[in-house]
Write a protein that holds these residues in place. Structure first.
Motif, PDB file in Angstrom:
ATOM      1  N   VAL A 197      24.131 -40.815  -9.240  1.00 45.57           N
ATOM      2  CA  VAL A 197      24.675 -41.846 -10.130  1.00 45.57           C
ATOM      3  C   VAL A 197      25.418 -41.198 -11.292  1.00 45.57           C
ATOM      4  N   THR A 227      14.665 -46.353  -8.031  1.00 49.34           N
ATOM      5  CA  THR A 227      15.697 -46.888  -8.919  1.00 49.34           C
ATOM      6  C   THR A 227      15.993 -45.869 -10.002  1.00 49.34           C
ATOM      7  N   ALA A 244      28.552 -50.523 -14.001  1.00 52.50           N
ATOM      8  CA  ALA A 244      28.134 -51.301 -12.830  1.00 52.50           C
ATOM      9  C   ALA A 244      29.288 -51.460 -11.847  1.00 52.50           C
ATOM     10  N   LEU A 287      29.730 -48.210  -9.935  1.00 46.68           N
ATOM     11  CA  LEU A 287      28.632 -47.959  -9.003  1.00 46.68           C
ATOM     12  C   LEU A 287      28.637 -48.936  -7.832  1.00 46.68           C
ATOM     13  N   GLU A 288      28.954 -50.192  -8.081  1.00 45.25           N
ATOM     14  CA  GLU A 288      29.009 -51.179  -7.004  1.00 45.25           C
ATOM     15  C   GLU A 288      30.125 -50.862  -6.026  1.00 45.25           C
ATOM     16  N   TRP A 327      26.307 -48.918  -4.568  1.00 45.47           N
ATOM     17  CA  TRP A 327      25.023 -49.078  -5.238  1.00 45.47           C
ATOM     18  C   TRP A 327      24.859 -50.523  -5.700  1.00 45.47           C
ATOM     19  N   ALA A 364      23.747 -52.592  -8.773  1.00 54.21           N
ATOM     20  CA  ALA A 364      23.581 -52.348 -10.211  1.00 54.21           C
ATOM     21  C   ALA A 364      23.448 -53.689 -10.928  1.00 54.21           C
ATOM     22  N   VAL A 410      19.678 -49.511 -11.197  1.00 57.23           N
ATOM     23  CA  VAL A 410      20.513 -49.143 -10.050  1.00 57.23           C
ATOM     24  C   VAL A 410      19.615 -48.745  -8.892  1.00 57.23           C
TER      25      VAL A 410
END
Length: 154
Positions: free
Chosen positions: A61, A98, A123, A126-127, A131, A133, A147
């Motif tokens: 991450v 997480t 977010a 990461l999405e 992931w 988030a 996450v």
């Protein structure tokens, strides 16, 4: 090779900054290559965290955030004082598998005012990389991201 946001402040030297950026690009491309080689059954292998990442979520991450150009926070080793505003990634305390992403900065830096928009951007990054988030508000109205890797079958 990752920066979780609790490391020392970075040198302001442009050459060091360029070197770090190149190292992050190479590391992130390596992460994407792992995804391509191991997620062979996924429709988009690069958009699904690999098993390797799931076992090293803080690293994965943090690398994804830094590679996207989001700055990590930093802490002075001798004083323990936060020296730079940015993300901090740490293992989740309440939920297994997480990580928590926070937006932190030195006292008076305005990090709290930036928190919601900065974490929303984290977010989004990461999405896009597969992931899950979720933005939460915790104690003291402090916002953070939780996450996790997506559930199987997603």
């Amino acid at each position: 090779m990752y920066d979780d946001g609790d490391g020392p402040p970075r040198a302001g030297d442009p050459r060091a900054t360029e070197t770090r950026a190149a190292e992050v690009r190479v590391a992130f491309e390596g992460l994407l290559q792992i995804r391509r080689l191991t997620n062979t059954d996924a429709a988009d292998p690069e958009a699904t965290p690999a098993v390797w990442e799931r076992g090293r979520m803080v690293r994965a991450v943090a690398l994804a955030l830094e590679a996207s150009g989001i700055a990590p926070s930093a802490v002075d080793a001798s004083s323990g004082q936060r020296m730079a505003t940015g993300y901090r990634v740490r293992a989740g305390e309440d939920e297994p598998d997480t990580v928590t992403v926070e937006w932190l900065g030195p006292h008076g830096s305005g990090a709290a005012a930036q928190e919601e928009s900065a974490l929303t951007e984290c977010a989004r990054v990461l999405e896009r990389l597969g992931w899950d988030a979720l933005l939460y508000r915790g104690r003291g109205r402090h916002r953070f991201l939780e996450v996790r890797a997506p559930h199987p079958g997603r």
